[in-house]
Structure formats: structure tokens, C-alpha cells
Design a protein around this motif. Structure first.
Motif, PDB file in Angstrom:
ATOM      1  N   SER A  58       0.855  -1.176   0.000  1.00 21.60           N
ATOM      2  CA  SER A  58       0.000   0.000   0.000  1.00 21.60           C
ATOM      3  C   SER A  58       0.896   1.232   0.000  1.00 21.60           C
ATOM      4  CB  SER A  58      -0.860  -0.050   1.265  1.00 21.60           C
ATOM      5  OG  SER A  58      -1.699   1.059   1.400  1.00 21.60           O
ATOM      6  N   ALA A  59       0.579   2.223  -0.840  1.00 25.97           N
ATOM      7  CA  ALA A  59       1.316   3.501  -0.850  1.00 25.97           C
ATOM      8  C   ALA A  59       0.293   4.621  -0.921  1.00 25.97           C
ATOM      9  CB  ALA A  59       2.269   3.573  -2.043  1.00 25.97           C
ATOM     10  N   VAL A  60       0.320   5.508   0.073  1.00 22.17           N
ATOM     11  CA  VAL A  60      -0.719   6.531   0.214  1.00 22.17           C
ATOM     12  C   VAL A  60      -0.090   7.906   0.432  1.00 22.17           C
ATOM     13  CG1 VAL A  60      -2.703   7.259   1.604  1.00 22.17           C
ATOM     14  CG2 VAL A  60      -2.301   4.827   1.200  1.00 22.17           C
ATOM     15  N   PRO A  61      -0.395   8.867  -0.452  1.00 21.73           N
ATOM     16  CA  PRO A  61       0.099  10.236  -0.254  1.00 21.73           C
ATOM     17  C   PRO A  61      -0.562  10.896   0.956  1.00 21.73           C
ATOM     18  CG  PRO A  61      -0.612   9.878  -2.522  1.00 21.73           C
ATOM     19  CD  PRO A  61      -1.093   8.703  -1.718  1.00 21.73           C
ATOM     20  N   ALA A  62       0.220  11.671   1.680  1.00 18.40           N
ATOM     21  CA  ALA A  62      -0.279  12.433   2.832  1.00 18.40           C
ATOM     22  C   ALA A  62      -0.465  13.892   2.427  1.00 18.40           C
ATOM     23  CB  ALA A  62       0.705  12.315   3.992  1.00 18.40           C
ATOM     24  N   ALA A  63      -1.157  14.639   3.260  1.00 23.46           N
ATOM     25  CA  ALA A  63      -1.437  16.050   2.979  1.00 23.46           C
ATOM     26  C   ALA A  63      -0.171  16.887   2.839  1.00 23.46           C
ATOM     27  CB  ALA A  63      -2.336  16.621   4.079  1.00 23.46           C
ATOM     28  N   PRO A 114      -6.823  12.334  10.187  1.00 24.93           N
ATOM     29  CA  PRO A 114      -6.694  13.801  10.128  1.00 24.93           C
ATOM     30  C   PRO A 114      -5.604  14.380  11.029  1.00 24.93           C
ATOM     31  CG  PRO A 114      -9.002  13.172  10.315  1.00 24.93           C
ATOM     32  CD  PRO A 114      -8.192  11.920  10.505  1.00 24.93           C
ATOM     33  N   SER A 115      -5.223  13.651  12.084  1.00 23.43           N
ATOM     34  CA  SER A 115      -4.173  14.143  12.978  1.00 23.43           C
ATOM     35  C   SER A 115      -2.771  13.787  12.471  1.00 23.43           C
ATOM     36  CB  SER A 115      -4.375  13.592  14.387  1.00 23.43           C
ATOM     37  OG  SER A 115      -4.074  12.206  14.425  1.00 23.43           O
TER      38      SER A 115
END
Length: 185
Positions: A58-63, A114-115
Motif C-alpha cells: 500500500s502507498a498513500v500520499p499524505a497532505a 486527520p491528525s
């Protein structure tokens, strides 16, 4: 369709970032995450420092522009830093006597709440706090598959073995589970 930039790839669950790029985990022996620019077709690989098969699932971009990913075979998560374009890995502990095997600890699917905390499924459900570098293990949730975070901080997950779905309530910090009405669903 886009051809992967090298052999031995098993591209998995691509996720878009805020700039329109798509991040691709390469499950298996490649030990890479790949950034695809769909406008040009250009792909850039970033290699995890793990020695041996990482099994990036799994690879997920963060804000903040970073990309977090799981290493299922090693019970690690990793973070790609957009400023340095380097990867840092974070090793979770294994259960005593089960070091190096998935039943002793694994990371599967990952989401960011969200944190900024990083949730990952596998064995068991875990939460990683980037500020402290600590993993929290939810041992009562022993083998999870998928996870989703909500804007209110709640986290939903699936637990296929016992045929359940569950929710972590961010306000009460309690877990509630429901058995699916269809057996072996």
C-alpha cells in the motif's frame, strides 16, 4: 495503460496525490514505490532500503506531500520525504517467538487520519505516531485487511477471519465490531 519501468513488478492499489501524480506500490521483490505522472507517462522509482523482500502492499500520499507505505513481509511502514526524495523505514515489533513471520506481525493496507497518525492493517491493526515514532497495537484486532479513516478521526476496518467489520471511535477511543450477516462473507 502504462508499462512499469522495470521487471519483477506487481503494481498494486495506486493512489493519486494532490498534484495529480499517482503513487504505485510494487508488491513482491521490487521493494519500490513508483510515481506516475499521467500527463506525460513518466515514472520515477523510489527504492525502500529494506534488504530482502519487503512486499510493499500500500502507498498513500499524505497532505504534506509525503508518501507512506506498508512493507507486509517485514512488519514495517515507510515514508517517502518529498524534500529529500529519500525513504525512512519504521520497524514495528514482532510478537515474541514469532519474529520474522506474518502471524507475528505484518503491515497490509495503510491510511492516514486527520491528525497525521498512520493506521495499518495486517497482524494486528496498528497506529503509528510520526511525532513519537511509536506504534500502538490493537491486539484484540488480530488480522485485519482494509482500513479507512474519516474526517472526524474515526477509523473503520475489516477483519475477514471472524467475518467482522469494526470501528475505532476517536472520541471514546473504543473499538466496536459487528459480525456480517452472511457467513464467510
Amino acid at each position: 495503460e502504462y508499462d512499469m519501468p522495470g521487471p519483477g513488478r506487481m503494481p498494486f492499489s495506486a493512489a493519486p496525490d494532490k498534484d495529480g501524480n499517482v503513487w504505485i506500490p510494487n508488491f513482491g521483490v521490487a521493494n519500490k514505490i513508483t510515481r506516475l505522472d499521467p500527463k506525460t507517462g513518466a515514472m520515477t522509482d523510489f527504492t525502500a532500503p529494506n534488504i530482502g523482500t519487503a512486499g510493499i502492499h500500500s502507498a498513500v500520499p499524505a497532505a504534506d506531500g509525503s508518501v507512506w507505505f506498508t512493507e507486509q513481509a517485514t512488519n514495517k511502514i515507510g515514508r517517502w520525504d518529498p524534500a529529500t526524495q529519500k525513504i525512512t523505514e519504521y520497524q514495528d515489533d514482532y510478537l515474541p517467538g514469532k519474529e520474522g513471520i506474518t502471524s507475528g506481525g505484518s503491515k497490509h493496507t495503510l491510511r492516514i487520519d486527520p491528525s497525521g497518525k498512520v493506521w495499518s492493517t495486517g497482524s494486528p491493526l496498528t497506529r503509528f505516531d510520526p511525532e513519537t515514532g511509536k506504534f500502538t497495537r490493537f491486539m484484540e484486532i488480530s488480522n485485519t485487511y482494509d482500513v479507512e479513516t474519516l474526517s472526524n478521526g474515526d477509523v473503520w476496518f475489516t477483519e475477514p477471519g471472524p467475518n467482522k467489520i469494526g470501528r475505532y471511535d476517536a472520541k471514546t477511543m473504543k473499538i466496536t465490531q459487528w459480525t456480517l450477516p452472511t457467513a464467510h462473507a
